[in-house]
Scaffold this motif. Structure first.
Motif, short mmCIF file in Angstrom:
data_model
loop_
_atom_site.label_atom_id
_atom_site.label_comp_id
_atom_site.label_asym_id
_atom_site.label_seq_id
_atom_site.Cartn_x
_atom_site.Cartn_y
_atom_site.Cartn_z
N SER A 93 -13.94 9.11 -16.13
CA SER A 93 -15.28 9.68 -16.19
C SER A 93 -16.23 8.62 -15.65
O SER A 93 -16.34 7.53 -16.22
CB SER A 93 -15.63 10.04 -17.63
N ASP A 94 -16.89 8.93 -14.53
CA ASP A 94 -17.72 7.95 -13.83
C ASP A 94 -19.00 8.62 -13.31
O ASP A 94 -19.21 8.74 -12.11
CB ASP A 94 -16.91 7.35 -12.68
N PRO A 95 -19.88 9.06 -14.22
CA PRO A 95 -21.07 9.80 -13.79
C PRO A 95 -22.02 9.00 -12.91
O PRO A 95 -22.76 9.56 -12.11
CB PRO A 95 -21.74 10.22 -15.10
N ASN A 96 -22.00 7.66 -13.02
CA ASN A 96 -22.91 6.84 -12.22
C ASN A 96 -22.24 6.26 -10.98
O ASN A 96 -22.86 5.48 -10.25
CB ASN A 96 -23.49 5.71 -13.07
N GLY A 97 -20.98 6.59 -10.74
CA GLY A 97 -20.30 6.14 -9.53
C GLY A 97 -20.10 4.64 -9.46
O GLY A 97 -20.16 4.07 -8.37
N THR A 111 0.87 -1.17 0.00
CA THR A 111 0.00 0.00 0.00
C THR A 111 0.90 1.22 0.00
O THR A 111 1.68 1.43 0.93
CB THR A 111 -0.94 0.00 1.21
N LEU A 112 0.81 1.99 -1.06
CA LEU A 112 1.63 3.17 -1.24
C LEU A 112 1.04 4.36 -0.49
O LEU A 112 1.74 5.17 0.09
CB LEU A 112 1.71 3.49 -2.74
N PHE A 113 -0.29 4.42 -0.49
CA PHE A 113 -0.98 5.56 0.11
C PHE A 113 -2.38 5.13 0.54
O PHE A 113 -3.05 4.38 -0.15
CB PHE A 113 -1.11 6.69 -0.92
N ARG A 114 -2.79 5.59 1.72
CA ARG A 114 -4.15 5.37 2.21
C ARG A 114 -4.74 6.73 2.56
O ARG A 114 -4.13 7.52 3.28
CB ARG A 114 -4.14 4.46 3.43
N ASN A 115 -5.92 7.00 2.05
CA ASN A 115 -6.60 8.28 2.27
C ASN A 115 -6.88 8.43 3.78
O ASN A 115 -7.54 7.58 4.37
CB ASN A 115 -7.90 8.29 1.47
N PRO A 116 -6.39 9.51 4.41
CA PRO A 116 -6.64 9.69 5.84
C PRO A 116 -8.07 10.13 6.17
O PRO A 116 -8.46 10.12 7.33
CB PRO A 116 -5.63 10.77 6.23
N THR A 117 -8.84 10.51 5.15
CA THR A 117 -10.22 10.95 5.38
C THR A 117 -11.07 9.74 5.75
O THR A 117 -11.15 8.79 4.96
CB THR A 117 -10.78 11.62 4.11
N PRO A 118 -11.71 9.71 6.92
CA PRO A 118 -12.45 8.53 7.34
C PRO A 118 -13.75 8.28 6.56
O PRO A 118 -14.21 7.16 6.46
CB PRO A 118 -12.76 8.78 8.81
N SER A 119 -14.32 9.35 5.99
CA SER A 119 -15.57 9.18 5.24
C SER A 119 -15.74 10.34 4.27
O SER A 119 -15.13 11.39 4.42
CB SER A 119 -16.77 9.10 6.18
N ARG A 120 -16.61 10.12 3.29
CA ARG A 120 -16.91 11.16 2.31
C ARG A 120 -17.70 12.27 2.96
O ARG A 120 -18.60 12.03 3.75
CB ARG A 120 -17.79 10.60 1.19
N THR A 121 -17.37 13.50 2.58
CA THR A 121 -18.20 14.62 3.02
C THR A 121 -19.04 15.13 1.87
O THR A 121 -19.86 16.01 2.04
CB THR A 121 -17.35 15.77 3.59
N GLY A 122 -18.82 14.57 0.69
CA GLY A 122 -19.57 14.93 -0.50
C GLY A 122 -19.47 13.81 -1.50
O GLY A 122 -18.81 12.80 -1.27
N GLU A 123 -20.14 13.97 -2.60
CA GLU A 123 -20.07 12.97 -3.67
C GLU A 123 -18.88 13.29 -4.58
O GLU A 123 -18.59 14.47 -4.82
CB GLU A 123 -21.36 12.97 -4.49
N PRO A 124 -18.21 12.27 -5.08
CA PRO A 124 -17.12 12.55 -6.03
C PRO A 124 -17.66 13.22 -7.28
O PRO A 124 -18.83 13.08 -7.62
CB PRO A 124 -16.59 11.15 -6.38
N SER A 125 -16.78 13.93 -7.95
CA SER A 125 -17.15 14.54 -9.22
C SER A 125 -17.43 13.44 -10.24
O SER A 125 -17.05 12.29 -10.03
CB SER A 125 -16.01 15.41 -9.74
N GLU A 126 -18.08 13.80 -11.34
CA GLU A 126 -18.31 12.81 -12.41
C GLU A 126 -16.99 12.38 -13.03
O GLU A 126 -16.88 11.28 -13.55
CB GLU A 126 -19.22 13.39 -13.48
N LYS A 127 -16.00 13.25 -12.98
CA LYS A 127 -14.67 12.92 -13.51
C LYS A 127 -13.70 12.99 -12.34
O LYS A 127 -13.57 14.03 -11.70
CB LYS A 127 -14.27 13.90 -14.60
N VAL A 128 -13.05 11.86 -12.05
CA VAL A 128 -12.09 11.82 -10.95
C VAL A 128 -10.68 11.69 -11.51
O VAL A 128 -10.46 10.98 -12.48
CB VAL A 128 -12.40 10.68 -9.95
N ARG A 129 -9.75 12.42 -10.89
CA ARG A 129 -8.37 12.43 -11.35
C ARG A 129 -7.44 12.11 -10.19
O ARG A 129 -7.64 12.60 -9.08
CB ARG A 129 -8.00 13.79 -11.93
N THR A 130 -6.41 11.33 -10.51
CA THR A 130 -5.36 11.04 -9.55
C THR A 130 -4.03 11.16 -10.27
O THR A 130 -3.84 10.58 -11.34
CB THR A 130 -5.51 9.60 -8.98
#
Length: 117
Positions: free
Chosen positions: A80-84, A45-64
């Motif tokens: 591009s993931d409009p339906n999640g 595991t290179l990286f783990r998101n420290p945020t315990p939960s979502r505070t909003g919905e992801p955008s339709e287009k997610v970038r990393t």
């Protein structure tokens, strides 16, 4: 609407340092898989998101974006993931080695940051 991207850091099995730019409501973790000198495959595991939960919905287009100066790696994955419905993305890179050869390195980006209660 998703929040602005965050910055993160990590190191892999071989000690290479990485910087990540990610969307906190989508990316849960990044794993790096490579074949060791012994021939065994190793996943870390290179990286783990420290945020315990979502505070909003992801955008339709997610970038990393993943950058490792020591390996000459600078890549960005946009989905591009409009339906999640995207849960996992794998990217295989051919990276130069210190001895002048190349190696295959697989980066796995996973979603599933839980919703806030």
């Amino acid at each position: 609407m998703g929040r602005h991207n965050r910055e993160g850091r990590g190191a892999d099995q071989r000690g290479y340092e990485y910087q990540l730019n990610y969307q906190p409501d989508w990316l849960r973790l990044v794993k790096v898989t490579r074949t060791l000198e012994s021939g065994r495959q190793s996943t870390k595991t290179l990286f783990r998101n420290p945020t315990p939960s979502r505070t909003g919905e992801p955008s339709e287009k997610v970038r990393t974006r993943i950058v490792s100066p020591g390996q000459g790696l600078d890549m960005e994955v946009a989905v591009s993931d409009p339906n999640g419905c995207v849960h996992r993305v794998q990217v295989t890179c051919i990276i130069p080695t210190r001895d002048g050869g190349t190696e295959e390195v697989i980066y796995t980006l996973e979603d599933s940051v839980p919703h806030a209660p």
